[in-house]
Design an enzyme around this catalytic site. Structure first.
Site, short mmCIF file in Angstrom:
data_model
loop_
_atom_site.label_atom_id
_atom_site.label_comp_id
_atom_site.label_asym_id
_atom_site.label_seq_id
_atom_site.Cartn_x
_atom_site.Cartn_y
_atom_site.Cartn_z
N CYS A 144 0.81 -1.23 0.00
CA CYS A 144 0.00 0.00 0.00
C CYS A 144 0.84 1.27 0.00
CB CYS A 144 -0.94 0.00 1.20
SG CYS A 144 -1.92 -1.50 1.33
N HIS B 196 -2.77 7.86 5.96
CA HIS B 196 -2.98 6.57 5.28
C HIS B 196 -4.41 6.12 5.60
CE1 HIS B 196 -1.86 3.01 3.18
NE2 HIS B 196 -2.03 2.21 4.22
N GLU C 141 -1.22 4.65 13.38
CA GLU C 141 -0.92 5.89 12.66
C GLU C 141 -1.20 7.09 13.56
OE1 GLU C 141 -1.45 8.00 8.31
OE2 GLU C 141 -2.94 6.52 8.94
N LYS D 242 -9.53 7.90 1.85
CA LYS D 242 -10.12 6.57 1.69
C LYS D 242 -11.57 6.53 2.18
CE LYS D 242 -5.67 4.19 1.96
NZ LYS D 242 -4.81 5.39 2.11
N HIS E 191 -9.73 2.14 -0.71
CA HIS E 191 -8.28 1.99 -0.68
C HIS E 191 -7.79 1.47 -2.03
CE1 HIS E 191 -4.31 1.32 0.56
NE2 HIS E 191 -4.46 0.46 1.54
N PHE F 234 1.65 -3.23 3.96
CA PHE F 234 1.89 -4.57 4.49
C PHE F 234 3.37 -4.89 4.38
CE2 PHE F 234 -2.49 -6.80 3.78
CZ PHE F 234 -3.01 -6.12 4.86
#
Length: 405
Positions: free
Chosen positions: A161, A300, A311, A330, A335, A393
């Site tokens: 991502c 994010h 985050e 998002k 996403h 990830f």
């Protein structure tokens, strides 16, 4: 060497043109809806953010469609629009040091599905000869380089991502160091397929909500997973000297980049947020500014439990108790995996130039562990510096600092 942004191309669930994207942000549009790409009866996950009006036959010939997965198609459209927006000609691209850093988190997933079924039904010796070129991730950037005639470095770095955020950051470094004059940087994703949705469903990563306004809800206490989106975003990054020399329209300056790895777990972020914190701090240091000068953070913000919590911790580690403005795009378009960082950077640049903040929509139940100063509407606000944050990830952390030019 200073690095500026001289154009963009986008293909997103909330629009593709400058006018559409600005309107969608200002009107807090939610592009999430029931999946139409395949039957969803008896499926656990039924919502995604699709490109509803996309028609490949209006964009490509039948021959081109046969050799291009949707992930390649999206990237080509975004890159060609970026070329037009930057007012670069093919002749200029041929004669300058122009690179392509366009990537994807997953690549040609639809092609993999289709050819596996073809192999099972017919024979694995009778797959499409285009199978491998359509499926591999480097083809996303390679097809763009071929189309534009860009002979500089062509790199498709894959960091889940964080992929397109890293692509932009590494392109920034390459131009700053003098290796290239111009780089088309960004990412594309086309993973709303049975295999893509099924894979993330089995990981318990996707929202199972049936309510489109309560599915992608970053930082909300009721969040239970992300919503898959699709599309592409490409920025034209250019040395300031090159941009000024050709009289380009400069829409932003890229001034900072931080990158590292948690080296902790293949999917979960490190629980102390140490390296996500460091990526943000390194980007700010690289920009030569203080944390107090950052006006806005495009987070994010995936709408997954651990990501949003960690985050938040990283942001607070850097900015302390300061009530810096934060939102996640998002919430509007899901996403886009490897394409998310580029698209969200584009949205933030447009908002910066129009003097408003991109919204975080559908936040209703505040999580005390995510106690940031969220932008709940597209409020008027001057942005001089903003941070774009990405977490992938594998523990991939990437942060960019853009500045008003």
């Amino acid at each position: 060497m200073r690095v500026v942004v001289t154009g963009f191309g986008a293909l997103t669930p909330i629009g593709s043109t400058k006018e559409e994207l600005i309107s969608s942000m200002r009107n807090c549009r939610c592009a999430i809806d029931e999946i139409t790409h395949y039957p969803i009866e008896n499926r656990e996950v039924t919502l995604a953010a699709e490109l509803k009006d996309y028609d490949a036959e209006k964009e490509f010939t039948r021959k081109e469609i046969n050799r291009l997965d949707r992930v390649n198609q999206y990237a080509l459209i975004a890159a060609k629009n970026a070329m037009v927006d930057s007012k670069l000609s093919k002749e200029e691209i041929e004669n300058k040091r122009v690179g392509v850093y366009i990537t994807s988190g997953i690549g040609g997933l639809r092609t993999i599905e289709e050819d596996y079924l073809r192999g099972m039904n017919r024979s694995f010796d009778k797959l499409s000869p285009y199978f491998i070129p359509k499926a591999i991730i480097n083809s996303v950037g390679a097809n763009v380089a071929i189309e534009l005639g860009a002979h500089g470095s062509c790199i498709s770095m894959v960091t889940a991502c964080a992929s397109s955020t890293n692509a932009i950051g590494e392109a920034y470094r390459a131009i700053k160091a003098g290796y290239e004059e111009i780089i088309f940087a960004g990412g594309s994703e086309a993973s709303i397929t049975e295999l893509g949705i099924g894979g993330f469903t089995s990981m318990k990563a996707l929202s199972t909500s049936k309510d489109k306004n309560r599915a992608s809800i970053p930082f909300d206490k009721d969040r239970n997973g992300f919503v898959m989106g699709e599309g592409a975003g490409v920025l034209v990054l250019e040395s300031l000297d090159s941009a000024l020399g050709r009289g380009a329209n400069i829409i932003a300056e890229l001034v900072g980049y931080g990158v590292n790895c948690d080296a902790y777990h293949i999917t979960s972020p490190s629980p102390d947020g140490k390296f996500a914190t460091k990526a943000i701090a390194d980007a700010i240091k690289d920009a030569g500014v203080s944390a107090d000068e950052i006006d806005y953070i495009n987070a994010h913000g995936t709408s997954t439990f651990l990501n949003d919590k960690l985050e938040t911790l990283a942001i607070k580690n850097v900015f302390g108790d300061r009530k810096i403005k934060v939102s996640s795009s998002k919430s509007q378009m899901g996403h886009l995996l490897g394409g998310s960082g580029a698209v969200e950077s584009i949205l933030s640049i447009l908002a910066m130039n129009e003097n408003f903040l991109p919204p975080l929509i559908n936040l209703k139940n505040r999580d005390p562990e995510c106690d940031l100063n969220f932008v709940l509407d597209a409020e008027e606000y001057p942005i001089n510096y903003f941070l774009k944050n990405s977490l992938g990830f594998g523990g991939h952390n990437a942060a960019l600092i853009f500045k008003r030019y």
